[in-house]
Design an enzyme around this catalytic site. Structure first.
Site, PDB file in Angstrom:
ATOM      1  N   GLY A  80     -16.317   6.361  41.506  1.00 56.80           N
ATOM      2  CA  GLY A  80     -15.440   7.508  41.693  1.00 56.80           C
ATOM      3  C   GLY A  80     -15.238   8.345  40.443  1.00 56.80           C
ATOM      4  O   GLY A  80     -14.343   9.191  40.385  1.00 56.80           O
ATOM      5  N   HIS A  90     -14.229  -5.447  46.599  1.00 51.72           N
ATOM      6  CA  HIS A  90     -14.382  -4.116  45.989  1.00 51.72           C
ATOM      7  C   HIS A  90     -13.463  -4.014  44.769  1.00 51.72           C
ATOM      8  O   HIS A  90     -12.349  -4.564  44.783  1.00 51.72           O
ATOM      9  CB  HIS A  90     -14.034  -3.026  47.009  1.00 51.72           C
ATOM     10  CG  HIS A  90     -14.430  -1.664  46.545  1.00 51.72           C
ATOM     11  ND1 HIS A  90     -13.672  -0.941  45.666  1.00 51.72           N
ATOM     12  CD2 HIS A  90     -15.526  -0.916  46.799  1.00 51.72           C
ATOM     13  CE1 HIS A  90     -14.279   0.213  45.415  1.00 51.72           C
ATOM     14  NE2 HIS A  90     -15.406   0.247  46.082  1.00 51.72           N
TER      15      HIS A  90
HETATM   16  C1  PEP Z   1     -17.471   2.743  46.100  1.00 51.35           C
HETATM   17  O1  PEP Z   1     -16.379   3.040  46.572  1.00 51.35           O
HETATM   18  O2  PEP Z   1     -17.929   1.605  46.284  1.00 51.35           O
HETATM   19  C2  PEP Z   1     -18.196   3.736  45.322  1.00 51.35           C
HETATM   20  C3  PEP Z   1     -19.347   3.412  44.803  1.00 51.35           C
HETATM   21  O3  PEP Z   1     -17.602   4.955  45.194  1.00 51.35           O
HETATM   22  P1  PEP Z   1     -18.283   6.283  44.571  1.00 51.35           P
HETATM   23  O4  PEP Z   1     -19.654   6.403  45.205  1.00 51.35           O
HETATM   24  O5  PEP Z   1     -17.367   7.386  44.966  1.00 51.35           O
HETATM   25  O6  PEP Z   1     -18.385   6.066  43.110  1.00 51.35           O
END
Ligand code: PEP
Length: 250
Positions: free
Chosen positions: A172, A94
């Site tokens: 995010g 990630h």
């Molecule tokens: C993630 O944490 O992989 C992600 C896509 O977060 P968000 O949907 O909040 O952008």
């Protein structure tokens, strides 16, 4: 193309008790899901989450694992430990792990090896920084991340790898990739898989989009030809929104 999978990444949110509450709220809303549904919870929530999902179709993911089976790695959790708990999935690479905790393509490859050896299904995250997109090197970046992470992974093992294309600038931030941008890069990743393996493997692999996917934009993103699901951060903490995304994954 691949099987649809919607996975929530809860990040560092929810105590065990709160995790149970959230899963209990999600369970009835996704009971008729036609796609696979996964919740990626903090390590300490795994026992409670595994218990709470019993009798439902929801799978449970850890958010990382170490590459060694055991040893002097204070604070780490091995893939073997996850296997012993009967955790089904692990999220690897990630961007938050790469950015804040020093994960590299090489350490992601090592984690991948350990996770596959332990029988886990891996959600492998790849994606470019905004500067890289602006430089026009998104394709090269995701190709490199994908190729290194899959080094040594057999075609048979690839059946237990889901790839999540997550542009870092969209995670995010509320700034989602357009459906065209998401589809273009997911298709590029599929081409990488075809080159590494073959066309059959490329068609079968699940490639998710992740990055501010929400109840309002999920249907358009998930309708794209090369987008086979989503990795969902913020919206996965809201049962109704998460369920709307799951329902859009047909
Ligand atoms: C993630 O944490 O992989 C992600 C896509 O977060 P968000 O949907 O909040 O952008």
């Amino acid at each position: 193309m691949g099987k649809y999978v919607i996975a929530g990444n809860w990040k560092m949110n929810k105590t065990p008790a709160e995790a149970v509450e959230l899963i209990e709220a999600i369970k009835p809303l996704v009971a008729d899901a036609t796609c696979d549904v996964v919740v990626g919870v903090p390590f300490v929530d795994l026992p409670a989450a595994l218990e709470a999902v019993k009798g439902s179709k929801i799978g449970v993911a850890a958010q990382n694992c170490h590459w060694e089976k055991s040893g002097a790695y204070t604070g780490e959790i091995s893939a073997e430990m996850l296997k012993a708990m009967e955790v089904g999935y692990v999220i690897l690479g990630h961007s938050e792990r790469r950015t804040y905790f020093g994960d590299t393509d090489v350490t992601v490859q090592k984690r991948m090896r350990a996770a596959l050896d332990a029988g886990l299904t891996v959600i492998l995250c790849v994606g470019e920084y905004l500067e890289q997109r602006e430089q026009g090197i998104t394709g090269e970046i995701v190709a490199m991340q994908t190729k290194v992470a899959l080094g040594g992974v057999s075609e048979e093992e690839l059946a237990r790898v889901i790839i999540a294309y997550e542009p870092v600038w969209a995670i995010g931030t509320g700034r989602t990739a357009t459906a065209e941008q998401a589809n273009e890069v997911c298709a590029q990743i599929r081409d990488v898989i075809a080159g590494l393996y073959n066309d059959k493997a490329a068609k079968a692999v699940t490639i998710q989009y992740g990055g501010s996917m929400n109840a309002a934009n999920a249907a358009e993103l998930l309708a794209q030809s090369d987008v086979d699901g989503g990795l969902i951060g913020g919206a996965s903490l809201k049962p109704a929104d998460f369920a709307t995304i799951v329902a859009a994954a047909k």
